[in-house]
Design an enzyme around this catalytic site. Structure first.
Site, mmCIF file in Angstrom:
data_model
loop_
_atom_site.group_PDB
_atom_site.id
_atom_site.type_symbol
_atom_site.label_atom_id
_atom_site.label_comp_id
_atom_site.label_asym_id
_atom_site.label_seq_id
_atom_site.Cartn_x
_atom_site.Cartn_y
_atom_site.Cartn_z
ATOM 1 N N GLU A 1 -0.640 0.384 -1.884
ATOM 2 C CA GLU A 1 -1.503 0.551 -0.709
ATOM 3 C C GLU A 1 -1.041 1.663 0.210
ATOM 4 O O GLU A 1 -1.829 2.278 0.931
ATOM 5 C CB GLU A 1 -1.605 -0.765 0.076
ATOM 6 C CG GLU A 1 -0.320 -1.252 0.730
ATOM 7 C CD GLU A 1 0.505 -2.183 -0.152
ATOM 8 O OE1 GLU A 1 1.288 -2.974 0.399
ATOM 9 O OE2 GLU A 1 0.363 -2.102 -1.387
ATOM 10 N N HIS B 1 4.340 -0.951 -3.732
ATOM 11 C CA HIS B 1 3.237 -1.069 -2.777
ATOM 12 C C HIS B 1 2.278 0.111 -2.939
ATOM 13 O O HIS B 1 2.396 1.119 -2.224
ATOM 14 C CB HIS B 1 3.774 -1.089 -1.345
ATOM 15 C CG HIS B 1 4.506 -2.335 -0.977
ATOM 16 N ND1 HIS B 1 3.886 -3.425 -0.403
ATOM 17 C CD2 HIS B 1 5.821 -2.670 -1.104
ATOM 18 C CE1 HIS B 1 4.781 -4.375 -0.189
ATOM 19 N NE2 HIS B 1 5.969 -3.949 -0.611
ATOM 20 N N CYS C 1 4.040 -6.545 -4.783
ATOM 21 C CA CYS C 1 5.425 -6.853 -4.406
ATOM 22 C C CYS C 1 5.713 -8.343 -4.587
ATOM 23 O O CYS C 1 5.877 -8.810 -5.708
ATOM 24 C CB CYS C 1 5.706 -6.382 -2.989
ATOM 25 S SG CYS C 1 7.474 -6.277 -2.616
#
Length: 554
Positions: free
Chosen positions: A509, A507, A381
């Site tokens: 993750e 993102h 990001c």
């Protein structure tokens, strides 16, 4: 009809209610029951989207674009079930909904009160999850601790729930602390007794006690708690500190939490299949490789601010038989003392997301160090945006290149708002949020990692790559390897002349799971292992590995 489990907490906050709720979800799923988990948070913010990470830890983003409490990340990772905006409820969102109904005249001129209007809205949110996802069991975690004035409407709502849906369809689980007093050499039950007394004073008798402690229970403790708290001794569950949160489901399985829950809910007992989870935990304890990864951020005083990033690394490390040490690096320190002092010797570098100009130049310097020193790099990001800034400043040599978010009058705003965002004033809920498609360019690092042409990832940002500079940056050697399907939005950039240099506007993750690590994290950790091996940086005598302390999470 769904069954309902309500998880409350007592004595202190950050006791692990979220992990207990997620672990119960994992244990029920291992028995082929479908589950959904929601969080009732007592703060008045509509959501945590505008809250400081120092206040609340990371903001977890669901696939449908809700900004939620970090516990929803635990729910998803443990149960491998997608959560949505329905799974996150705050006092602010409840009152907002009730006031909107009052303004529309839905209450026919009646006086709006906490009971029944607020409590009915809370109960409706819980029923909405059951109706929309149709799970066998809905697990609801109530934030805060019993006795907090902010939690009272939620506790009153769940008290009413058993009467509404039937006694055998509701289970109350209370997570509490058994502190060890060194000077007395004893584990004390009195805080738990008082917490249960407080819960019973508002009409809720816990069916199961989950007792958090830092050591095995002394003989007679369970019997004492059973006697004073009016809970069967087999329903007093011990949850000692663990080296990893992923050990907790196995510990609670041994304690009989799932079997007790099924009996109390009058659901059939089924044989659990935890073999995959057991294998995962065993792999954690037998690493083959050891690497050190630097995370360069500005919220490093609270590691929960980057919780999903750390878990994404952990999932990849487990899959690759590796143990990793996180070197937390303040981007502000890099600004004042230089990147080499803090990053030399790291096997890989991550620059995660964030907001605000503080520490941005340090992130840019860290990226330059990773690029020039050929250290594996992953930007997430804001990490991608900073890598664009770094390239524009140092390779494209664009004078005063920066992001319009931080330098509004920058001569070369290589990161800028989209035209349709120019007039946005509010901060909350106005970003590009949630799952969006991304088309991967063939014959790129991203393509080799994803092995798919179109992927879907979660976003949380407002500013974008400025397409006015696209051709110029491409001409200087950068590669755009992922875009929105129409090609308009830049999603992934990479630098081919580098062992591993990749940054994403999204993102990844948030999508990583213990059993299925995200391909970008897996590729990144593999690059770190190769970097470590090529430098012969790790040996039995100079390994620098952090011993994991007992996990304490909220």
């Amino acid at each position: 009809m769904a069954k309902f489990v309500f998880v409350t907490g007592g004595v202190v906050s950050s006791i692990g209610k979220g992990i207990v709720a997620a672990s119960l979800g994992r244990l029920l799923k291992s028995r082929d029951y479908s589950v959904s988990i929601l969080k009732l948070d007592p703060y008045i913010n509509v959501d945590p989207g505008t809250m400081s990470p120092f206040q609340h830890g990371e903001v977890f983003v669901t696939a449908d674009g809700a900004e939620t409490d970090l516990d929803l990340g635990h729910y998803e990772r443990f149960t491998d079930t997608l959560m949505s905006r329905l799974n996150s409820v705050t006092t602010g969102s409840i009152y907002q909904a009730v006031l909107n109904k009052e303004r529309r005249g839905d209450y026919m001129g009646g006086t709006v009160q906490v009971i029944p209007h607020i409590t009915n809205e809370i109960k409706e949110r819980i029923h909405r999850v059951a109706k929309n996802t149709n799970p066998d069991v809905v697990i609801t975690e109530i934030g805060g601790t019993v006795g907090d004035i902010e939690s009272l409407p939620f506790l009153e709502a769940i008290r009413q729930f058993r009467k509404d849906v039937g006694r055998n369809n509701v289970l109350y689980m209370h997570v509490t602390l058994l502190p060890w007093i060194p000077s007395a050499g004893e584990m004390k039950t009195k805080p738990t007794q008082h917490s249960v007394k407080e819960l019973r004073s508002i009409g809720i008798q816990p069916d199961i006690l989950v007792c958090r402690c830092d050591r095995p229970l002394q003989p007679g403790i369970k019997e004492k708690l059973s006697e004073f708290c009016d809970v069967p001794v087999e329903s007093v569950i011990t949850s000692p500190d663990a080296n990893s949160i992923y050990e907790v489901p196995l510990i609670l399985e041994q304690e009989g939490l799932a079997n007790q829950s099924l009996d109390l809910l009058q659901l059939p007992q089924r044989e659990p299949d935890l073999s995959q989870w057991q294998t995962l935990v065993e792999r954690m304890h037998r690493p083959i490789h050891q690497v050190e990864i630097a995370i360069v951020g500005k919220y490093i005083r609270l590691s929960d601010a980057y919780l999903s990033v750390v878990e994404g690394l952990r999932h990849a490390a487990i899959a690759l038989g590796s143990e990793f040490n996180i070197r937390w690096v303040s981007s502000e320190d890099i600004e004042t003392e230089g990147a080499e002092k803090f990053l030399a010797g790291a096997n890989a570098i991550i620059v995660p997301g964030g907001f605000g100009i503080r520490g941005v130049d340090g992130k840019v310097a860290a990226i330059e160090y990773a690029r020039t020193q050929k250290i594996p790099f992953l930007g997430l990001c804001l990490g991608m945006q900073c890598s664009v800034i770094e390239w524009a400043q140092n390779i494209a040599l664009l004078e005063d290149a920066h992001s319009a978010e931080f330098v509004p009058n920058a001569r070369n705003p290589v990161i800028n708002l989209l035209p349709e965002q120019q007039d946005v004033v509010d901060l909350g809920g106005t970003m590009r949020l949630g799952m969006c498609p991304c088309r991967i360019l063939p014959n790129t690092l991203a393509a080799s990692l994803y092995e798919e042409e179109v992927i879907y990832e979660r976003h949380r940002h407002r500013y974008e790559f400025n397409n006015a500079y696209r051709n110029l940056l491409l001409d200087t050697g950068y590669m755009i390897s992922g875009t929105s399907p129409d090609g308009r939005l830049v999603e992934i950039i990479e630098y081919p002349d580098h062992p591993f240099f990749l940054a994403t506007q999204f993102h990844p993750e948030f999508s990583s799971r213990p059993s299925t690590p995200h391909p970008l994290f897996k590729g990144f950790v593999q690059a770190a292992i190769e970097q470590c091996q090529s430098e012969d940086a790790i040996s039995p005598t100079n390994a620098s590995i952090i011993q994991q302390s007992p996990v304490q999470v909220s």
